[in-house]
Design a protein around this motif. Structure first.
Motif, short mmCIF file in Angstrom:
data_model
loop_
_atom_site.label_atom_id
_atom_site.label_comp_id
_atom_site.label_asym_id
_atom_site.label_seq_id
_atom_site.Cartn_x
_atom_site.Cartn_y
_atom_site.Cartn_z
N GLY A 38 2.23 19.88 36.08
CA GLY A 38 1.80 19.16 37.17
C GLY A 38 2.11 20.28 38.49
N ARG A 39 2.58 21.40 38.07
CA ARG A 39 2.78 22.08 39.29
C ARG A 39 1.57 23.05 39.64
N ASN A 40 1.68 23.61 41.09
CA ASN A 40 0.57 24.50 41.39
C ASN A 40 0.68 25.98 40.45
N LEU A 41 -0.52 26.38 39.76
CA LEU A 41 -0.54 27.71 39.16
C LEU A 41 -0.63 28.93 40.01
N LYS A 42 -1.26 28.64 41.26
CA LYS A 42 -1.64 29.65 42.21
C LYS A 42 -0.79 29.69 43.42
N ALA A 43 -0.67 30.75 44.09
CA ALA A 43 -0.11 30.67 45.38
C ALA A 43 -1.02 30.00 46.33
N SER A 51 -2.21 33.86 55.11
CA SER A 51 -0.75 33.98 55.04
C SER A 51 -0.38 33.14 54.01
N ARG A 52 0.50 33.36 53.12
CA ARG A 52 1.34 32.69 52.10
C ARG A 52 1.79 31.45 52.62
N VAL A 53 1.50 30.24 51.94
CA VAL A 53 2.21 28.90 52.47
C VAL A 53 3.35 28.67 51.24
N LEU A 54 2.81 28.59 49.98
CA LEU A 54 3.77 28.21 48.75
C LEU A 54 3.53 29.29 47.85
N LEU A 55 4.64 29.59 47.04
CA LEU A 55 4.50 30.45 46.02
C LEU A 55 4.05 29.67 44.70
N PRO A 56 3.55 30.18 43.60
CA PRO A 56 3.11 29.59 42.32
C PRO A 56 4.49 28.53 41.86
N SER A 98 11.32 25.36 50.15
CA SER A 98 10.33 26.00 49.24
C SER A 98 9.17 26.57 49.72
N PHE A 99 8.98 26.21 51.25
CA PHE A 99 7.65 26.87 51.83
C PHE A 99 7.95 28.44 52.21
N VAL A 115 1.25 23.09 59.65
CA VAL A 115 0.24 24.09 60.22
C VAL A 115 0.60 25.20 59.70
N CYS A 116 -0.31 26.43 59.70
CA CYS A 116 0.24 27.81 59.57
C CYS A 116 1.07 28.34 60.50
N ALA A 117 2.21 28.83 59.99
CA ALA A 117 3.07 29.42 61.12
C ALA A 117 2.67 30.72 61.73
N ASP A 118 1.44 31.50 61.16
CA ASP A 118 1.01 32.72 61.58
C ASP A 118 -0.17 32.65 62.61
N CYS A 119 -1.07 31.75 62.14
CA CYS A 119 -2.05 31.71 63.09
C CYS A 119 -2.06 30.14 63.95
N GLU A 120 -1.35 29.03 63.33
CA GLU A 120 -1.23 28.00 63.81
C GLU A 120 -2.52 27.03 63.54
N ALA A 121 -3.51 27.37 62.66
CA ALA A 121 -4.45 26.68 62.17
C ALA A 121 -3.85 25.34 61.58
N GLY A 122 -4.68 24.24 61.66
CA GLY A 122 -4.25 22.96 60.91
C GLY A 122 -4.61 21.82 61.67
#
Length: 145
Positions: A38-43, A51-56, A98-99, A115-122
């Protein structure tokens, strides 16, 4: 104070426990993103800047109806406008550390939007201040690699 979080959601019922991994009834494409546990397989990445939000493996798949404001820059995301989307499929993160890269809006009632910490989109997700261990990232608001 729990009422403030309930106001942000379409239903005032208590949150259901996280769902098992998606099956054939899940949205197209979500099954290939979730492992047997049940965990995320991809980043998980920001759709706008990559920008990477979560690791696999950092989050668990969960189904919960949440109302998120329409996507926009951080300054506009904190507004109380009525336009938004009901999102149902999320990555549930239990520990904010974990982020890899995420920012939070100012409090909107009893909620902070992610929100994204780099571009602040959200907003890409949602966090109720009453529940310190639940951070929801909407699958449809992020990219995967």
């Amino acid at each position: 104070m729990a009422a403030a979080c309930a106001e942000m959601e379409p239903a005032a019922a208590p949150p259901p426990p996280p769902s098992p991994p998606p099956t054939a009834a899940a949205a197209p494409g979500s099954a290939e993103l979730v492992c047997a546990q049940g965990r995320n397989l991809k980043a998980v990445l920001c759709q706008r800047c990559g920008s990477r939000v979560l690791l696999p493996g950092a989050a668990t798949f969960a189904r919960r109806e949440l109302l998120l404001p329409a996507m926009r820059k951080k300054a506009a995301a904190t507004g109380g406008g009525g336009d938004g989307d009901v999102v149902r499929e999320h990555w549930l993160v239990r520990d904010m550390f974990s982020f890899e890269n995420v920012g939070f809006t100012r409090d909107v009632g009893n909620v902070k939007f992610l929100v994204c910490a780099d571009c602040e989109a959200g907003p890409i997700g949602w966090h109720c201040l009453d529940d310190k261990d639940s951070f929801y990232v909407a699958l449809e608001r992020v990219a995967h690699e």
